[in-house]
Design a protein around this motif. Structure first.
Motif, PDB file in Angstrom:
ATOM      1  N   ASP A 129       0.658  -1.131   0.037  1.00 12.74           N
ATOM      2  CA  ASP A 129       0.004   0.116   0.073  1.00 12.74           C
ATOM      3  C   ASP A 129       0.848   1.306  -0.007  1.00 12.74           C
ATOM      4  O   ASP A 129       0.518   2.158  -0.729  1.00 12.74           O
ATOM      5  CB  ASP A 129      -0.988  -0.124   1.320  1.00 12.74           C
ATOM      6  N   TYR A 130       1.910   1.289   0.877  1.00 13.81           N
ATOM      7  CA  TYR A 130       2.787   2.406   0.733  1.00 13.81           C
ATOM      8  C   TYR A 130       3.607   2.764  -0.573  1.00 13.81           C
ATOM      9  O   TYR A 130       3.385   3.795  -0.795  1.00 13.81           O
ATOM     10  CB  TYR A 130       4.006   2.165   1.863  1.00 13.81           C
ATOM     11  N   ILE A 131       4.033   1.508  -1.117  1.00 10.90           N
ATOM     12  CA  ILE A 131       4.589   1.922  -2.416  1.00 10.90           C
ATOM     13  C   ILE A 131       3.614   2.065  -3.659  1.00 10.90           C
ATOM     14  O   ILE A 131       4.250   2.964  -4.383  1.00 10.90           O
ATOM     15  CB  ILE A 131       5.192   0.483  -2.964  1.00 10.90           C
ATOM     16  N   LEU A 132       2.309   1.817  -3.336  1.00 18.95           N
ATOM     17  CA  LEU A 132       1.234   2.362  -4.534  1.00 18.95           C
ATOM     18  C   LEU A 132       0.835   3.758  -3.947  1.00 18.95           C
ATOM     19  O   LEU A 132       0.934   4.525  -4.821  1.00 18.95           O
ATOM     20  CB  LEU A 132       0.192   1.501  -4.305  1.00 18.95           C
ATOM     21  N   SER A 133       0.861   3.910  -2.748  1.00 20.53           N
ATOM     22  CA  SER A 133       0.161   5.509  -2.501  1.00 20.53           C
ATOM     23  C   SER A 133       1.337   6.464  -2.622  1.00 20.53           C
ATOM     24  O   SER A 133       1.279   7.598  -2.995  1.00 20.53           O
ATOM     25  CB  SER A 133      -0.208   5.429  -1.017  1.00 20.53           C
ATOM     26  N   GLU A 134       2.641   6.228  -2.129  1.00 23.82           N
ATOM     27  CA  GLU A 134       3.704   7.068  -2.129  1.00 23.82           C
ATOM     28  C   GLU A 134       4.633   7.255  -3.564  1.00 23.82           C
ATOM     29  O   GLU A 134       5.099   8.233  -3.810  1.00 23.82           O
ATOM     30  CB  GLU A 134       4.607   6.724  -0.875  1.00 23.82           C
ATOM     31  N   ALA A 135       4.973   5.703  -3.890  1.00 23.88           N
ATOM     32  CA  ALA A 135       5.675   5.865  -5.063  1.00 23.88           C
ATOM     33  C   ALA A 135       4.823   5.727  -6.216  1.00 23.88           C
ATOM     34  O   ALA A 135       5.474   5.832  -7.608  1.00 23.88           O
ATOM     35  CB  ALA A 135       6.732   4.665  -5.177  1.00 23.88           C
ATOM     36  N   LYS A 136       3.693   5.531  -6.186  1.00 24.77           N
ATOM     37  CA  LYS A 136       2.399   5.388  -7.304  1.00 24.77           C
ATOM     38  C   LYS A 136       2.818   4.191  -8.270  1.00 24.77           C
ATOM     39  O   LYS A 136       2.714   4.010  -9.471  1.00 24.77           O
ATOM     40  CB  LYS A 136       2.716   6.628  -8.482  1.00 24.77           C
ATOM     41  N   MET A 182      11.958   4.212 -11.156  1.00 23.73           N
ATOM     42  CA  MET A 182      12.816   3.895 -10.001  1.00 23.73           C
ATOM     43  C   MET A 182      13.074   5.244  -9.264  1.00 23.73           C
ATOM     44  O   MET A 182      13.194   5.053  -8.000  1.00 23.73           O
ATOM     45  CB  MET A 182      13.949   3.652 -10.631  1.00 23.73           C
ATOM     46  N   ALA A 183      13.073   6.422  -9.800  1.00 20.97           N
ATOM     47  CA  ALA A 183      13.139   7.578  -9.109  1.00 20.97           C
ATOM     48  C   ALA A 183      12.088   7.819  -8.014  1.00 20.97           C
ATOM     49  O   ALA A 183      12.231   8.154  -6.947  1.00 20.97           O
ATOM     50  CB  ALA A 183      13.249   8.846  -9.899  1.00 20.97           C
ATOM     51  N   SER A 184      11.108   7.558  -8.588  1.00 22.07           N
ATOM     52  CA  SER A 184       9.608   7.592  -7.413  1.00 22.07           C
ATOM     53  C   SER A 184       9.866   6.648  -6.405  1.00 22.07           C
ATOM     54  O   SER A 184       9.476   6.883  -5.135  1.00 22.07           O
ATOM     55  CB  SER A 184       8.574   7.466  -8.300  1.00 22.07           C
ATOM     56  N   LEU A 185      10.355   5.470  -6.785  1.00 21.23           N
ATOM     57  CA  LEU A 185      10.722   4.367  -5.692  1.00 21.23           C
ATOM     58  C   LEU A 185      11.799   4.969  -4.806  1.00 21.23           C
ATOM     59  O   LEU A 185      11.561   4.941  -3.426  1.00 21.23           O
ATOM     60  CB  LEU A 185      10.829   3.137  -6.156  1.00 21.23           C
ATOM     61  N   GLU A 186      12.788   5.451  -5.184  1.00 23.22           N
ATOM     62  CA  GLU A 186      13.908   5.933  -4.263  1.00 23.22           C
ATOM     63  C   GLU A 186      13.339   7.139  -3.410  1.00 23.22           C
ATOM     64  O   GLU A 186      13.511   7.101  -2.278  1.00 23.22           O
ATOM     65  CB  GLU A 186      14.998   6.315  -5.169  1.00 23.22           C
TER      66      GLU A 186
END
Length: 418
Positions: A366-373, A407-411
């Motif tokens: 959920d965090y990866i989806l909401s924060e990193a999209k 990858m930048a969004s994940l970082e």
């Protein structure tokens, strides 16, 4: 409202639910990267143009009546030629049956060889074997694989569970991991099944093996994929191999699958498929038979398709290795096949900017989806309960130029954790 016990205990796949949720949010204008589904964006990865033209021509030629229970002769011949040429086999058309995708064939095999209460052995993580077992009232026996063997099961791990089992369900290249059997491990597994059936004797019910091979043609290294029959011909009496257009030819919605195996087994599978009405549409069968009988068209498609998929998987793998080098708690298994990357995001127990603890793989997702999209799937959804920090990343809907952005969004999302 009271329903059958089966209906009351059957749930919709969470994979389909999350994919539908992400797509709905995208349609409402959100920028999200849906790396969840084992599907393709047809605007990026269309089916081969020659196949498209052949399907249209078949409809215009009025090939729209029943196709028969086992499949039309021309597609069975085309499948046999395709497998024989690229896998080094010796199938005849009568060894092949056709259905509306690989799923009905897998279900029909379960129905053909497994009775209620019997045991089905399968590795985890793997796709849908738990649900198939539940639909039959069978006893699923998951055997957990580990990252040090690229999440592929070993003969040693499977061996203690095979006595008395009705079916061993395997997939290589594997969904969700994008990894595949080594030749030595594949040979050991096959020889183990042959030995188990010799121990049972001719009068006992055999241990059958399902090889879900729908990703086999999407293998990057020459010779990396070996068909089980080429490493252990004796497995032929016990093994059913399932394949289709959905992955290697990006035809998930075209709904053409095929299976090969012992003729008495596939004959019964065909009867079950006939009662289900799970035939592939006749025009698609006509077109697929013509397409698979054209080696040039098949080879051109596969060469380009593999190259494009490998570039995306390698791009994500390199991105995860770069994050790892920067000290982030991530990892990945180098891709070799299919459309999936096994990625480790080890942030359980960390806190987000609001102070909420990521206390489960679902919370991480959920965090990866909401924060990193970014939409990804936890391995626990594929039965691997002890590897909550591993996830499946699928590239079938991804444009290559999006990879650095993702990858930048994940970082950035990882940097916000404490």
């Amino acid at each position: 409202m009271k329903l059958s016990r089966l209906a009351e205990h059957t749930e919709t796949s969470p994979i389909l639910n999350i994919a539908a949720e992400i797509n709905a949010r995208k349609q409402r204008g959100e920028t999200l990267y849906n790396l969840t589904v084992g599907d393709f964006d047809a605007s990026i990865f269309p089916i081969p143009e020659t196949l498209t033209e052949a399907i249209i021509a078949a409809y215009r030629g009025h090939h729209t009546n029943y196709p028969g229970a086992v499949g039309l002769p021309q597609i069975r011949r085309g499948v046999a030629d395709y497998l024989n040429r690229l896998c080094g086999l010796d199938y005849a058309p009568d060894d092949v049956i056709i259905a509306s995708g690989s799923r009905p064939l897998i279900y029909a095999l379960y129905r053909t060889v497994v009775d209620a209460g019997e045991r089905v052995v399968y590795p985890v993580p793997s796709w849908n074997n738990e649900s198939y077992s539940q639909l039959l009232g069978a006893a699923g026996v998951p055997v957990e694989a580990a990252p040090d063997n690229r999440f592929m099961p070993t003969a040693e791990a499977l061996a203690p569970h095979l006595k008395g089992a009705a079916l061993l369900a395997l997939c290589s290249p594997q969904n969700p991991t994008g990894t595949l059997f080594s030749e030595d491990n594949l040979r050991a597994v096959c020889e183990m099944v042959v030995a188990e059936n010799r121990r049972r004797g001719a009068q006992a019910k055999p241990l059958y093996v399902l090889f879900d091979q729908v990703y086999w043609a999407l293998t990057w290294e020459a010779g990396a994929f070996r068909h089980p029959l080429t490493v252990c011909p004796q497995i032929r009496d016990y093994a059913v191999f399932v394949d289709g257009l959905s992955k290697a030819f990006a035809g998930t919605g075209v709904r053409v699958g095929w299976a090969t195996g012992p003729r008495p087994v596939i004959a019964k599978m065909s009867s079950i498929i006939a009662h289900m009405g799970a035939w592939a549409p006749r025009p698609e069968q006509v077109a697929t038979g013509a397409f698979l009988s054209d080696p040039g068209a098949v080879d051109r498609h596969l060469a380009a398709f593999r190259r494009r998929l490998a570039a995306r998987l390698d791009g994500f793998y390199d991105g995860f290795m770069a994050l790892k080098d920067k000290g982030h708690a991530v990892d990945a298994i180098a891709p070799r096949a299919a459309i999936y990357l096994s990625v480790k995001i080890d942030i359980l127990g960390r806190r987000d900017a609001r102070g909420h603890t990521l206390d489960s793989d679902s919370a991480v997702q959920d965090y990866i989806l909401s924060e990193a999209k970014i939409g990804i799937l936890p391995f626990s959804w594929f039965g691997a309960k002890n590897y909550a920090n591993w996830f499946r990343l699928s590239v079938g809907t991804c444009r290559r130029e999006e990879i650095p952005v993702i990858m930048a969004s994940l970082e950035a999302a990882l940097d916000k954790l404490s």
